[in-house]
Design a protein around this motif. Structure first.
Motif, PDB file in Angstrom:
ATOM      1  N   GLN A 255       8.281 -40.820  15.850  1.00  0.00           N
ATOM      2  CA  GLN A 255       7.663 -40.797  14.530  1.00  0.00           C
ATOM      3  C   GLN A 255       6.172 -41.136  14.644  1.00  0.00           C
ATOM      4  N   THR A 256       5.349 -40.408  13.890  1.00  0.00           N
ATOM      5  CA  THR A 256       3.934 -40.768  13.803  1.00  0.00           C
ATOM      6  C   THR A 256       3.495 -40.704  12.347  1.00  0.00           C
ATOM      7  N   GLN A 257       2.338 -41.278  12.079  1.00  0.00           N
ATOM      8  CA  GLN A 257       1.790 -41.263  10.733  1.00  0.00           C
ATOM      9  C   GLN A 257       0.629 -40.275  10.592  1.00  0.00           C
ATOM     10  N   ASP A 378      -7.435 -39.801  -1.972  1.00  0.00           N
ATOM     11  CA  ASP A 378      -6.587 -40.259  -0.865  1.00  0.00           C
ATOM     12  C   ASP A 378      -6.241 -39.082   0.048  1.00  0.00           C
ATOM     13  N   PHE A 379      -5.760 -39.426   1.220  1.00  0.00           N
ATOM     14  CA  PHE A 379      -5.574 -38.445   2.284  1.00  0.00           C
ATOM     15  C   PHE A 379      -4.252 -38.810   2.952  1.00  0.00           C
ATOM     16  N   PRO A 380      -3.301 -37.866   3.028  1.00  0.00           N
ATOM     17  CA  PRO A 380      -1.949 -38.245   3.458  1.00  0.00           C
ATOM     18  C   PRO A 380      -1.884 -38.873   4.846  1.00  0.00           C
ATOM     19  N   ASP A 381      -2.807 -38.513   5.715  1.00  0.00           N
ATOM     20  CA  ASP A 381      -2.702 -38.972   7.099  1.00  0.00           C
ATOM     21  C   ASP A 381      -3.215 -40.394   7.308  1.00  0.00           C
ATOM     22  N   THR A 382      -4.026 -40.896   6.368  1.00  0.00           N
ATOM     23  CA  THR A 382      -4.710 -42.164   6.630  1.00  0.00           C
ATOM     24  C   THR A 382      -4.481 -43.175   5.516  1.00  0.00           C
ATOM     25  N   PRO A 383      -3.276 -43.750   5.449  1.00  0.00           N
ATOM     26  CA  PRO A 383      -3.022 -44.781   4.452  1.00  0.00           C
ATOM     27  C   PRO A 383      -3.971 -45.959   4.646  1.00  0.00           C
ATOM     28  N   GLY A 384      -4.336 -46.583   3.560  1.00  0.00           N
ATOM     29  CA  GLY A 384      -5.187 -47.771   3.656  1.00  0.00           C
ATOM     30  C   GLY A 384      -6.661 -47.456   3.528  1.00  0.00           C
ATOM     31  N   VAL A 385      -7.065 -46.273   3.925  1.00  0.00           N
ATOM     32  CA  VAL A 385      -8.472 -45.888   3.779  1.00  0.00           C
ATOM     33  C   VAL A 385      -8.562 -44.466   3.238  1.00  0.00           C
TER      34      VAL A 385
END
Ligand code: NAG
Ligand code: NAG
Ligand code: NAG
Ligand code: NAG
Ligand code: NAG
Ligand code: NAG
Ligand code: NAG
Length: 834
Positions: A255-257, A378-385
């Protein structure tokens, strides 16, 4: 849905997963009771009565599922893996259509540029010999002699034959996995304590439970799968993944984010061979878990009531020509195309043709840049930023470290997980990315940014012109060099001759004059038809006038262009390069790559960052256009690279481990159009020529096959005197890191780490170094250096009684693998003729 939710819970966010399949499970984890046991569960072989009842059993589950609330929306329902396999294994076949299909694939793979290299791979390529033509003949003979009587086995064997080539551009997209597929009950992660210690494998949910340090007392790492050491077991499980690097295949399991992926330990697609598996953990516990099977749910429909047997599936869903069906078979094919969208990529041509079809409307004029980008979304690949800027299709995000980190950082980040939008209906994708990059680089200069991290993790490629454009925006005065070539064989030669005659210099000049940047608005039917022919000629590259030679000059003659050039006991075209000033050659008359055409003036701009101030971050999955882009950065600018992940060892690992081929061509979406254009415009001179065309030209599949594709063009480094395709060089990254729990989830944590390693106080990579990068691209003469192992076992005969051997990175239990080596050792370099 629960599996999705569980994964998102681990990641602590509500993101969706790219390949998520909705599972109407009530619990991601199976219920017991399961006995403690160490040895592998028995391989499962259905009896005759199992085979007879399999599909009807699914029908019974379907009937009761249909009465549930979930049935209204679910894309699939869960069944016991045993009855799922009973049903699949009971699908019979008719010899004739299967033989015709295999012959069709055999014609089509003549266009696979590396056919000969695959059969007899270069030393240190890490590639095991795969003789596709002989393998197809073997499968065909087995069908003809009734030693294969199951369609599922034909699919599986063709898939292994092509999968063993580790070439992401080479595949058949089947419909059956969209009807029934398999899953593990949970996903795995591979995590290191600090990024440099060797990683261990965990059940993703276990790590999530803990929410703290991975190596605490709670989460226990997996040591064995089915009694086999976990590293070997995952290595074997991933053998048929598309990467040529065993480390990148390893990464595919997890699994990756960034980008969101469930991992192929979880996503099995094919029957795993048994109905359960056993994990052994470091704490000494062994647990047996069942696999899960999913069957297609058509809300409101009664699909399964008409599929009472394997024969029904064969008759109604498989043995049906794709062009002649509108019913269940057609819907299944549409679903399969959707399920395969990660590898069935659109090309700029598809976009241009779409626009042509609405040429009378104003929709085909690109909106101004400010309507193609978005700030602070927001951007699906980079939660938090959130990125400072992104294109409206969420292809690319541009970040400033200072925006999320309180330091006075001078580092900017570009994150691009693909060179095409996820949404195939997205409009003006290339224009939108171009605008986002341009505005981002302007802002970076305004903010006096000095350093750039380019994160291409998971980037499987996309529109080639998007990759060229990103490079040119970073290095406006540099001429990107990609020397490519095609395989020269009777069919490619015929098509090239015809396209060169049909779309000659006059036609090209006329189209450019009439259309210019107008994107085909208000074309006459005759112009439209010429434009379409030219678009396909351009896409095929089988046209003398739409290509330049290795020095960027026009070809003086057809033979100067098409050869044949004899190399590696095969025949090729001469080296081709893109004519970036010719919009028709680039593929879209409405789009100029930065530095060319309408944007020629950009070529004099200074580069926004110095090459030594740029680092490229990959997870090895950098394929196709990403591979071309990375080659520009590494070979022309000597940009340093960090690769994340790989097997738990301290060996160097590849930076670019996806296909390094320069172009993919699809059988049905592209190749059949090439042939049709040729046959619409030229007639065979006599019956003999007609027969030859039928023998060598690909024709529509007569069975329900979603799509197939080949690697069309090799990428060849200018300094390589052997002209070996880059695909067969495994080139190391400068620095290697492993994921930690933090960096797996939060991209900005990883970027901070890379920033420190490249320009800050940190020094230690898991292997290699960024500050003291020692990876020189190529030897003293610029010939690429490969880290693949030397072949140790020589060539395989693969024939009668010879024990097949894998010559690549690992000795794998050969009894488990279907093996296709070179049939007659050195003799049959082109496969067996029939
Ligand atoms: C199914 O989807 C529709 C539209 O998204 C939604 O309105 C409906 O509530 C859903 N039904 C169920 C049972 O989830
Ligand atoms: C298939 O088998 C038959 C004999 O059963 C043989 O005559 C025929 O040549 C075979 N065809 C191919 C393509 O091998
Ligand atoms: C994890 O371990 C800690 C102590 O080591 C314990 O307090 C906690 O309850 C454990 N959590 C789980 C989910 O077992
Ligand atoms: C051992 O570890 C596994 C995985 O973390 C866990 O599911 C299991 O409960 C643990 N067993 C014991 C006895 O602690
Ligand atoms: C195309 O035709 C429309 C309607 O006749 C016209 O308004 C428009 O200007 C034309 N476009 C071009 C590029 O000539
Ligand atoms: C490219 O230029 C070099 C140097 O002038 C020359 O040796 C070579 O033959 C040229 N290649 C082609 C394909 O024209
Ligand atoms: C850099 O690497 C080279 C080659 O491995 C080595 O000789 C040199 O000492 C290293 N320099 C530093 C500063 O680590």
């Amino acid at each position: 849905m629960i599996v999705k939710a569980a994964a998102a819970a681990l990641l602590g966010l509500g993101c969706t997963f790219a390949d998520a399949v909705s599972l109407p499970l009530t619990d991601g984890r199976p219920a017991g009771p399961f006995v403690k046991r160490q040895s592998a569960p028995a391989k499962y072989t259905p009896t005759a009565s199992d085979l007879e009842s399999g599909c009807a059993n699914i029908g019974r589950v379907a009937a009761s599922f249909a009465r549930t609330v979930e049935a209204a929306n679910a894309s699939s329902f869960q069944v016991d893996p045993k009855i799922a396999y009973d049903c699949l294994a009971s699908i019979p076949l008719d010899k004739e259509p299967v033989t015709i299909f295999l012959n069709e694939i055999r014609k089509f793979v003549q266009f696979q540029s590396t056919l000969e290299y695959l059969a007899r791979p270069p030393d240190k390529s890490g590639q095991d010999p795969m003789d596709i033509l002989s393998g197809l003949i073997d499968i065909g003979s087995a069908v003809n002699s009734s030693s294969i009587t199951s369609w599922y086995e034909v699919e599986t064997r063709v898939e292994k034959l092509l999968g063993g080539c580790h070439e992401g551009h080479l595949y058949v997209a089947w419909v059956l996995p969209s009807l029934i597929n398999f899953r593990a009950p949970f996903q795995l992660v591979s995590l290191s304590e600090d990024g440099t210690q060797l990683p261990k494998v965990y059940v993703a949910d276990d790590v999530a439970l803990e929410r703290g340090r991975v190596s605490g007392t709670n989460a226990s790492a997996i040591t064995h799968i089915d009694g086999e050491d976990v590293v070997t077991a995952i290595d074997k499980l991933m053998y048929y993944e598309s990467s040529q690097s065993p480390d990148v295949r390893w990464n595919a399991a997890f699994q990756t984010q960034n980008p969101p992926k469930q991992g192929d330990f979880y996503t099995r697609t094919r029957y795993p061979g048994a109905n359960t598996f056993i994990l052994t953990f470091e704490n000494g516990t062994s647990t047996e878990y069942p696999y899960i099977a999913n069957a297609l749910n058509v809300p409101g429909g009664s699909l399964w009531s008409s599929l009472a047997s394997g024969q029904d599936i064969w008759d109604k869903l498989i043995n049906v020509p794709p062009r002649q069906n509108t019913g269940a078979a057609g819907k299944l094919r549409v679903r399969a195309l959707e399920d395969n969208k990660h590898r069935i990529q659109r090309t700029p041509l598809d976009d241009a043709i779409d626009r042509l079809t609405k040429r009378q409307s104003n929709d085909n004029v690109a909106p101004p840049p400010e309507q193609l980008i978005r700030y602070d979304g927001d951007f699906p690949d980079t939660p938090g930023v959130s990125p400072f800027i992104q294109d409206i299709n969420k292809v690319i995000g541009g970040y400033f470290m200072a925006d999320y980190d309180d330091r006075e950082s001078k580092t900017a980040i570009i994150d691009i997980t693909g060179f095409s939008p996820d949404d195939p209906t997205a409009q003006f994708a290339t224009q939108a990315v171009q605008a986002a990059v341009e505005l981002f680089l302007e802002e970076a200069q305004r903010r006096k940014m000095e350093r750039l991290i380019i994160d291409v993790r998971g980037n499987g490629g996309g529109f080639v012109n998007m990759g060229y454009d990103l490079y040119k925006q970073l290095f406006p005065s540099s001429e990107p060099y990609a020397g490519t070539r095609l395989r020269n064989h009777p069919a490619s030669l015929k098509i090239a001759q015809a396209f060169t005659q049909l779309v000659d210099q006059d036609v090209i000049n006329g189209l450019i004059r009439d259309i210019g940047g107008g994107m085909g608005e208000n074309l006459s039917n005759a112009q439209l038809s010429r434009y379409q022919n030219a678009q396909y000629a351009s896409l095929s590259n089988l046209n003398q006038y739409l290509n330049l030679d290795a020095n960027g000059s026009t070809f003086r003659s057809f033979d100067d262009f098409f050869g044949p050039v004899d190399i590696y006991d095969d025949q090729f075209t001469h080296i081709l390069t893109y004519d970036l000033n010719n919009l028709l050659a680039v593929g879209d008359l409405g789009y100029s790559i930065t530095g060319y055409g309408d944007r020629a003036s950009y070529a004099t701009k200074p580069a926004p960052f110095k090459p030594e101030n740029i680092v490229l971050v990959t997870d090895g999955t950098c394929a196709s256009t990403c591979g071309i882009f990375a080659e520009f950065l590494r070979n022309q600018q000597k940009i340093r690279t960090v690769v994340i992940g790989g097997r738990p060892n301290r060996d160097p690992s590849v930076a670019v481990g996806g296909t390094r081929g320069a172009q993919v061509i699809q059988h049905t979406a592209h190749m059949l159009n090439f042939v049709q254009i040729i046959e619409n415009n030229f007639a065979p001179v006599d019956a003999a020529e007609k027969a030859e065309w039928d023998q060598i030209f690909p024709r529509p599949f007569q069975m329900n096959i979603a799509e197939a594709a080949v690697n069309w063009k090799d990428n060849i480094r200018a300094t390589d005197p052997t002209q070996t395709p880059l695909q067969f060089y495994l080139e190391a990254a400068d620095c290697r890191l492993f994921y930690t729990k933090q960096t797996l989830v939060y991209s900005h944590e990883l970027w901070n780490k890379v920033d420190d390693l490249a320009w800050g106080s940190e020094d230690s990579c898991a292997q290699g170094s960024l500050k003291n990068a020692t990876v020189v691209l190529g030897d003293a003469n610029g010939v690429p250096v490969s880290i693949g192992r030397s072949s140790t076992a020589g060539y395989n005969s693969g024939a009668n009684g010879d024990l097949p051997q894998l010559t690549g990175d690992y000795d794998v239990d050969t009894a488990l693998w279907i093996w296709y080596g070179v049939r007659h050792s050195f003799g049959a370099s082109r496969g067996r003729n029939i």
